[in-house]
Design an enzyme around this catalytic site. Structure first.
Site, PDB file in Angstrom:
ATOM      1  N   TYR A 156     -11.691  -0.612  16.977  1.00  0.00           N
ATOM      2  CA  TYR A 156     -12.760  -0.818  18.155  1.00  0.00           C
ATOM      3  C   TYR A 156     -12.976  -2.585  18.287  1.00  0.00           C
ATOM      4  CZ  TYR A 156     -17.469  -2.934  19.043  1.00  0.00           C
ATOM      5  OH  TYR A 156     -18.440  -3.593  19.326  1.00  0.00           O
ATOM      6  N   SER A 216     -18.148  -8.866  21.604  1.00  0.00           N
ATOM      7  CA  SER A 216     -18.961  -8.798  20.266  1.00  0.00           C
ATOM      8  C   SER A 216     -18.352  -9.690  19.266  1.00  0.00           C
ATOM      9  CB  SER A 216     -18.278  -7.255  19.503  1.00  0.00           C
ATOM     10  OG  SER A 216     -18.809  -7.222  18.316  1.00  0.00           O
ATOM     11  N   LYS A 238     -12.299  -5.043  21.887  1.00  0.00           N
ATOM     12  CA  LYS A 238     -12.721  -6.253  22.374  1.00  0.00           C
ATOM     13  C   LYS A 238     -11.939  -7.320  22.576  1.00  0.00           C
ATOM     14  CE  LYS A 238     -16.804  -4.091  22.644  1.00  0.00           C
ATOM     15  NZ  LYS A 238     -17.254  -3.425  23.910  1.00  0.00           N
TER      16      LYS A 238
HETATM   17  N1  UFG Z   1     -25.608  -1.944   5.915  1.00  0.00           N
HETATM   18  C1  UFG Z   1     -26.113  -1.472   4.753  1.00  0.00           C
HETATM   19  N2  UFG Z   1     -26.553   0.048   4.791  1.00  0.00           N
HETATM   20  C2  UFG Z   1     -26.238   0.701   5.686  1.00  0.00           C
HETATM   21  C3  UFG Z   1     -25.775   0.286   6.963  1.00  0.00           C
HETATM   22  C4  UFG Z   1     -25.535  -1.294   6.987  1.00  0.00           C
HETATM   23  O1  UFG Z   1     -26.339  -1.772   3.701  1.00  0.00           O
HETATM   24  O2  UFG Z   1     -26.302   1.762   5.863  1.00  0.00           O
HETATM   25  C5  UFG Z   1     -25.068  -3.350   5.691  1.00  0.00           C
HETATM   26  C6  UFG Z   1     -23.857  -3.627   6.217  1.00  0.00           C
HETATM   27  O3  UFG Z   1     -23.056  -3.862   4.979  1.00  0.00           O
HETATM   28  C7  UFG Z   1     -24.111  -5.308   6.629  1.00  0.00           C
HETATM   29  C8  UFG Z   1     -25.476  -5.356   7.289  1.00  0.00           C
HETATM   30  O4  UFG Z   1     -26.106  -4.029   6.731  1.00  0.00           O
HETATM   31  O5  UFG Z   1     -24.092  -6.091   5.714  1.00  0.00           O
HETATM   32  C9  UFG Z   1     -25.269  -4.796   8.910  1.00  0.00           C
HETATM   33  O6  UFG Z   1     -24.342  -3.951   9.263  1.00  0.00           O
HETATM   34  P1  UFG Z   1     -24.307  -3.299  10.403  1.00  0.00           P
HETATM   35  O7  UFG Z   1     -23.404  -1.829  10.496  1.00  0.00           O
HETATM   36  O8  UFG Z   1     -25.734  -2.816  10.837  1.00  0.00           O
HETATM   37  O9  UFG Z   1     -23.504  -4.043  11.358  1.00  0.00           O
HETATM   38  P2  UFG Z   1     -22.224  -4.864  11.219  1.00  0.00           P
HETATM   39  O10 UFG Z   1     -22.461  -6.146  11.511  1.00  0.00           O
HETATM   40  O11 UFG Z   1     -21.371  -4.042  10.388  1.00  0.00           O
HETATM   41  O12 UFG Z   1     -21.576  -4.542  12.708  1.00  0.00           O
HETATM   42  C10 UFG Z   1     -22.200  -4.972  13.783  1.00  0.00           C
HETATM   43  C11 UFG Z   1     -21.819  -3.848  14.950  1.00  0.00           C
HETATM   44  C12 UFG Z   1     -20.340  -3.938  15.263  1.00  0.00           C
HETATM   45  C13 UFG Z   1     -19.810  -5.251  15.568  1.00  0.00           C
HETATM   46  C14 UFG Z   1     -20.329  -6.026  14.258  1.00  0.00           C
HETATM   47  C15 UFG Z   1     -19.571  -7.603  14.396  1.00  0.00           C
HETATM   48  O13 UFG Z   1     -22.318  -2.784  14.617  1.00  0.00           O
HETATM   49  O14 UFG Z   1     -20.114  -3.185  16.572  1.00  0.00           O
HETATM   50  O15 UFG Z   1     -21.571  -6.330  14.364  1.00  0.00           O
HETATM   51  O16 UFG Z   1     -20.137  -8.031  15.312  1.00  0.00           O
HETATM   52  F1  UFG Z   1     -18.561  -5.118  15.470  1.00  0.00           F
END
Ligand code: UFG
Length: 339
Positions: free
Chosen positions: A148, A124, A152
């Site tokens: 988590y 990841s 990785k």
């Molecule tokens: N976000 C919101 N509201 C929500 C969910 C997310 O505003 O309800 C925002 C987050 O703050 C972020 C973006 O949307 O700015 C993306 O969030 P995600 O949770 O979809 O993804 P992340 O980048 O936080 O996490 C993902 C994977 C993880 C991994 C990470 C880094 O889910 O497994 O990318 O690679 F670790």
């Protein structure tokens, strides 16, 4: 090749099974269905027209893993299986370390004993840590901000050491950015259990009427519109990246390789909302909420190593990703049925 896909019933695993079969490989699935539904298997068989052998057990079970390798002929493994919820990993660190590491140990031991030394591992972009340099290149230092992510980082280190100990290994660690979207058929997609942690499935559930509104976690980041920026990659492009990596390492002379799989383009939360409204024709109401602990402002790949070494490119746009997600979500508003 005959490829064992661990976590083959999961979101990325299931899309990769289709791509593997399209590329002429045979597939064997191992999945304990702890975070997936058995009904995905019938859908995969419908799409591919192929019977899929499925072994239903937890890979941390050393005896069952050994039995699998003793009774199936396997040439290579793609290892997706693992716990993956960032927030849950903070409250249940022991579960995360134990499950993700033990399953990998059990798998690697069985592979080694049975002379199967070709492995593609689901890593990841989280391994770039809290303050990554952008765009992220594979040679940046690794770290993590939650258990988590540490699993990785640790597994990448373990694989690196195993590869250094015996040059018969052919290992690829693929660092995914933000996988979204669904198979073009609308039959296979992301089906999170409970409240989605990730943006795209949450947006899709709001658009389909399962949830009232989205919380946008922060609008005061140092990004063009203040909301978080991510490199969203269509899951089918990601799946194709696994097939490309597998083909490459099967011919390659280096024991371990690391590739980013991303588009190289950053897209903000507000841009995702807009693209989803366009694709679905439905409103996605939202409110601005506080930042989520542990989030970074922006994350996007430099995918040039995968582009040049694998001849692999992400082809799909954010509009494609939203259209395919919507086809899946509107056709399966409650995800996969139980049976
Ligand atoms: N976000 C919101 N509201 C929500 C969910 C997310 O505003 O309800 C925002 C987050 O703050 C972020 C973006 O949307 O700015 C993306 O969030 P995600 O949770 O979809 O993804 P992340 O980048 O936080 O996490 C993902 C994977 C993880 C991994 C990470 C880094 O889910 O497994 O990318 O690679 F670790």
């Amino acid at each position: 090749m005959r490829v064992l896909v661990s976590g083959g019933a999961g979101y990325i695993g299931s899309h990769t099974v289709i791509r593997l079969i399209d590329a002429g490989h045979d597939v064997v699935i191992v999945d304990d269905f702890s975070n997936s539904k058995p009904t995905v298997i019938g859908r995969l068989e419908g799409i591919t027209g192929v019977h899929l052998p499925v072994h239903s057990f937890d890979l941390t079970d050393v005896d069952k893993t050994e039995h699998l390798f003793a009774h199936e002929s396997i040439d290579a493994v793609i290892h997706f299986a693992g716990f993956k919820a960032v927030g849950e990993s903070v409250s249940k660190p022991l579960d995360y370390y134990q499950n993700n590491l033990d399953s990998t140990f059990s798998l690697m031991r069985a592979m080694d004993r049975h002379d199967v030394r070709t492995l593609v591992f689901s890593s990841s972009a989280t391994v770039y840590g809290a303050e990554p340099q952008l765009p992220m290149t594979e040679d940046l230092p690794t770290s993590a901000t939650n258990p988590y992510g540490w699993t990785k980082v640790m597994i990448e280190q373990i694989l690196t050491d195993i590869a250094a100990s015996d040059d018969r290994w052919r290992i690829a660690a693929l660092r995914y950015f933000n996988p979204v979207g669904a198979h073009a058929s609308g039959e296979i997609g992301e089906d999170p259990s409970g409240i989605p942690n990730n943006l795209m499935p949450f947006v899709a559930q709001v658009a389909v009427g399962r949830r009232e509104k989205l919380s946008v976690f922060g609008d005061d980041y140092d990004t063009p519109d203040g909301t978080g920026v991510r490199d969203y990659i269509h899951v089918d492009d990601l799946a194709a990246g696994h097939v490309a990596a597998l083909d490459r390492i099967a011919k390659d002379s280096s024991p371990i390789s690391i590739w980013n799989l991303g588009t190289g383009q950053g897209v903000s939360v507000l841009e995702v909302i807009k693209a989803f409204e366009k694709a679905s024709g439905k409103p996605v109401p939202y409110e601005i909420a506080p930042r989520r602990v542990g989030d970074i402002a922006a994350s996007y790949a430099d995918p040039s190593r995968a582009n040049s070494e694998l001849n692999w490119y992400a082809t799909k746009t954010i509009d494609d990703m939203c259209e395919d997600t919507w086809r899946w979500q509107s056709g399966n508003p409650n995800g996969y049925p139980d049976a």
